[in-house]
Motif scaffolding. Structure first.
Motif, PDB file in Angstrom:
ATOM      1  N   LEU A   1       0.837  -1.198   0.000  1.00  0.00           N
ATOM      2  CA  LEU A   1       0.000   0.000   0.000  1.00  0.00           C
ATOM      3  C   LEU A   1       0.876   1.253   0.000  1.00  0.00           C
ATOM      4  O   LEU A   1       0.560   2.249  -0.671  1.00  0.00           O
TER       5      LEU A   1
ATOM      6  N   TRP B   1       0.693   4.104  -2.805  1.00  0.00           N
ATOM      7  CA  TRP B   1       0.370   5.486  -2.444  1.00  0.00           C
ATOM      8  C   TRP B   1       1.537   6.419  -2.721  1.00  0.00           C
ATOM      9  O   TRP B   1       1.370   7.490  -3.299  1.00  0.00           O
TER      10      TRP B   1
ATOM     11  N   SER C   1       3.977   6.323  -4.782  1.00  0.00           N
ATOM     12  CA  SER C   1       4.392   6.567  -6.159  1.00  0.00           C
ATOM     13  C   SER C   1       3.680   7.754  -6.774  1.00  0.00           C
ATOM     14  O   SER C   1       4.151   8.314  -7.761  1.00  0.00           O
ATOM     15  N   ALA C   2       2.501   8.110  -6.227  1.00  0.00           N
ATOM     16  CA  ALA C   2       1.711   9.211  -6.767  1.00  0.00           C
ATOM     17  C   ALA C   2       1.395   8.997  -8.233  1.00  0.00           C
ATOM     18  O   ALA C   2       1.499   9.903  -9.048  1.00  0.00           O
ATOM     19  N   SER C   3       1.071   7.768  -8.585  1.00  0.00           N
ATOM     20  CA  SER C   3       0.690   7.463  -9.955  1.00  0.00           C
ATOM     21  C   SER C   3      -0.672   6.784  -9.901  1.00  0.00           C
ATOM     22  O   SER C   3      -0.983   6.082  -8.949  1.00  0.00           O
ATOM     23  N   LYS C   4      -1.492   7.041 -10.911  1.00  0.00           N
ATOM     24  CA  LYS C   4      -2.851   6.474 -10.877  1.00  0.00           C
ATOM     25  C   LYS C   4      -2.805   4.956 -10.954  1.00  0.00           C
ATOM     26  O   LYS C   4      -3.543   4.261 -10.269  1.00  0.00           O
ATOM     27  N   TYR C   5      -1.925   4.461 -11.814  1.00  0.00           N
ATOM     28  CA  TYR C   5      -1.794   3.002 -11.928  1.00  0.00           C
ATOM     29  C   TYR C   5      -1.368   2.402 -10.597  1.00  0.00           C
ATOM     30  O   TYR C   5      -1.899   1.394 -10.153  1.00  0.00           O
TER      31      TYR C   5
ATOM     32  N   LEU D   1      -1.643   3.604  -7.562  1.00  0.00           N
ATOM     33  CA  LEU D   1      -2.657   3.727  -6.513  1.00  0.00           C
ATOM     34  C   LEU D   1      -3.716   2.645  -6.693  1.00  0.00           C
ATOM     35  O   LEU D   1      -4.072   1.941  -5.739  1.00  0.00           O
ATOM     36  N   LEU D   2      -4.187   2.475  -7.937  1.00  0.00           N
ATOM     37  CA  LEU D   2      -5.199   1.448  -8.183  1.00  0.00           C
ATOM     38  C   LEU D   2      -4.659   0.064  -7.849  1.00  0.00           C
ATOM     39  O   LEU D   2      -5.329  -0.745  -7.213  1.00  0.00           O
TER      40      LEU D   2
ATOM     41  N   LEU E   1      -4.409  -0.389  -4.058  1.00  0.00           N
ATOM     42  CA  LEU E   1      -5.712  -0.603  -3.427  1.00  0.00           C
ATOM     43  C   LEU E   1      -6.251  -1.994  -3.736  1.00  0.00           C
ATOM     44  O   LEU E   1      -6.776  -2.675  -2.867  1.00  0.00           O
TER      45      LEU E   1
ATOM     46  N   THR F   1      -4.432  -4.492  -1.635  1.00  0.00           N
ATOM     47  CA  THR F   1      -4.870  -4.487  -0.244  1.00  0.00           C
ATOM     48  C   THR F   1      -6.185  -5.234  -0.093  1.00  0.00           C
ATOM     49  O   THR F   1      -6.340  -6.074   0.794  1.00  0.00           O
TER      50      THR F   1
ATOM     51  N   ASN G   1       5.563  11.259 -13.893  1.00  0.00           N
ATOM     52  CA  ASN G   1       4.861  10.001 -13.660  1.00  0.00           C
ATOM     53  C   ASN G   1       4.511   9.325 -14.971  1.00  0.00           C
ATOM     54  O   ASN G   1       4.262   9.986 -15.976  1.00  0.00           O
TER      55      ASN G   1
ATOM     56  N   MET H   1      -2.472  13.367  -8.978  1.00  0.00           N
ATOM     57  CA  MET H   1      -2.130  11.941  -9.006  1.00  0.00           C
ATOM     58  C   MET H   1      -2.904  11.169  -7.950  1.00  0.00           C
ATOM     59  O   MET H   1      -3.282  10.043  -8.139  1.00  0.00           O
ATOM     60  N   TRP H   2      -3.091  11.810  -6.770  1.00  0.00           N
ATOM     61  CA  TRP H   2      -3.876  11.128  -5.734  1.00  0.00           C
ATOM     62  C   TRP H   2      -5.357  11.414  -5.976  1.00  0.00           C
ATOM     63  O   TRP H   2      -6.023  12.044  -5.163  1.00  0.00           O
TER      64      TRP H   2
END
Lengths: 343, 121
Positions: free
Chosen positions: A132, A136, A138-142, A144-145, A148, A151, B44, B55-56
């Motif tokens: 997690l 988190w 990495s601050a990248s959308k990929y 983060l998804l 999550l 988890t 990124n 990004m978040w």
């Protein structure tokens, strides 16, 4: 062996154990990457795999590490630098910690604790935090998804994993992993004790649940949605490059080895060799090798499934855990308990 | 120090050694690797196009119900394990007690199921 160890002080014994642990991790992770990832999958896909570095490419992993050491380490501009850099530490350290509960012989153990099973299960879920953090930080959308998803998956399959072990604890009457091995060595199957009682025979349902849940905990295919490359690039590892990526990669294989070793101890009789006295000094020497053989066998199954099956969908994954594995594991506990008390 | 606490000292040492190995590897890498960050490199990854927005970004965390269920079941598991280790001593009494306990657990799971909480939508 007992004589030799008891003459040494705590610090000396612990140093020996740490050294043995390091060798065990490197040996297991190295063998798994070479035998299963490089060679087995190559043969499954009708190719030779690495052939150049060392005999039959056996030094390929060393070459890879040498290569990755020289790769530039890129931290994304927007990333949370501390969390981003701490994540590989959490993942790898928790894997290394998991090793301490494993017994390798009558005296060849790291710790002998009556809460061994608890410790193993608690430590095994720490790596979720690392994943997690990676997702988190990495601050990248990929990422983060992926984080999550991972988890959600890891907490869902933690339960079947945990509940499948209860059956073993009921049969062995102890939570000490060394005690569980001894219980299997002393066990009898309908009064016939020649091979002891590896709990895979009496806890077959538990073993199957454990293996499925383990596959999911390792995020191996068919449960690899967190790193699904066609949807999320590589999930929580997307922004990692060079050595940090390699650390995640090695952690994945080391975790596969350690989980398989726990499964081997719980269900396949651990270091015990049928026909020998469980306190035989010889087992201190061949016990770790026997355990290693069982680890290679179980990881073969894990990677065989990994390279054979297609990926599940996310909702199918949660359905399998909550609507099938958890009720089945609870039923397994009840049946085992009734048989234990009544028979 | 008691034998029991020493066990956890060993666990702590193993943890420290594990972290030290990772640190040593990364330290070796720091000496060996080049470092030439450019603006494009530290951006990124978003499939090769310029990243859009924060990004978040807000994402629907669908599994919070699963997380709640997990906490419940995990706490139950803590109670089940000591019972499992001492089942022989408790006998039929312990068995009936745990059967009731697990039945209530299953009822809870069934309730969540009926309420359609176990669907990942």
């Amino acid at each position: 062996m007992i004589g030799v160890l008891s003459e040494l002080s705590y610090w000396q014994v612990t140093s020996i154990r740490v050294a043995a642990g390091l060798v065990a991790v490197l040996l297991v992770a190295g063998t798994l990457v070479y035998a299963h990832l490089f060679k087995m999958v190559s043969f499954m896909q009708s190719r030779l795999g690495p052939m150049e570095a060392g005999p039959y490419g056996s030094l390929q992993l060393a070459a890879e590490i040498g290569k990755f050491l020289q790769k530039e380490d890129i931290v994304p501009r927007r990333a949370d630098r501390f969390v981003f850099k701490a994540a590989p530490f959490v993942v790898l350290t928790s894997t290394f910690l998991l090793l301490v509960v494993l017994p390798g012989g009558p005296d060849a153990w790291f710790i002998s604790n009556d809460l061994g099973v608890y410790l193993a299960m608690a430590v095994s879920s720490v790596s979720v935090i690392g994943i997690l953090m990676a997702g988190w930080g990495s601050a990248s959308k990929y990422s983060l998804l992926g984080g999550l998803r991972a988890t959600g998956q890891l907490i869902a399959y933690e339960l079947p994993l945990l509940l499948a072990v209860v059956g073993v604890v009921i049969q062995a009457e102890t939570m000490n992993l060394q005690g569980i091995v001894l219980a299997q060595a002393d066990g009898e199957i309908f009064g016939w004790g020649a091979i002891g009682n590896p709990f895979i025979l009496t806890q077959f349902v538990g073993f199957l649940i454990f293996m499925v849940a383990m596959q999911a905990e390792l995020t191996q295919t068919p449960f690899d949605m967190p790193v699904a490359e066609s949807e999320l690039v590589t999930g929580y590892m997307t922004e990692y490059s060079g050595l940090r990526f390699l650390l995640f990669f090695i952690g994945e294989f080391a975790t596969a080895g350690v989980f398989s070793a726990i499964a081997a101890v719980l269900f396949l009789g651990g270091w015990y060799v049928p026909g020998l006295d469980p306190s035989d000094n010889l087992l201190n020497v061949i016990g770790p090798l026997v355990l290693f053989g069982k680890v290679v066998l179980l990881t073969f199954v894990v990677f065989w499934v990994r390279f054979t099956f297609p990926r599940f969908r996310e909702d199918q994954l949660q359905r399998l855990a909550w609507k099938f594995l958890v009720p089945l594991a609870l039923a397994n506990i009840v049946v085992t308990g009734v048989l234990k008390v009544v028979v | 120090m008691s034998e029991f606490l020493r066990t956890y000292l060993t666990v702590g040492i193993f943890g420290a050694v594990g972290a030290a190995i990772v640190a040593a590897l990364l330290g070796a890498g720091r000496i060996l690797r080049p470092s030439r960050p450019t603006a494009a490199k530290v951006e990124n990854y978003e499939s090769g196009v310029d990243p859009i927005g924060d990004m978040w970004s807000q994402a629907n965390i669908r599994y919070y119900v699963f997380a709640l269920l997990f906490v419940l079941f995990d706490v139950e598991a803590v109670f089940i394990f000591p019972w499992a280790a001492r089942l022989e001593a408790y006998g039929v009494f312990g068995l009936v007690e745990m059967a009731i306990f697990i039945f209530i657990l299953l009822l809870g799971l069934l309730y969540a199921w009926r309420k359609r909480m176990l669907r990942w939508v």
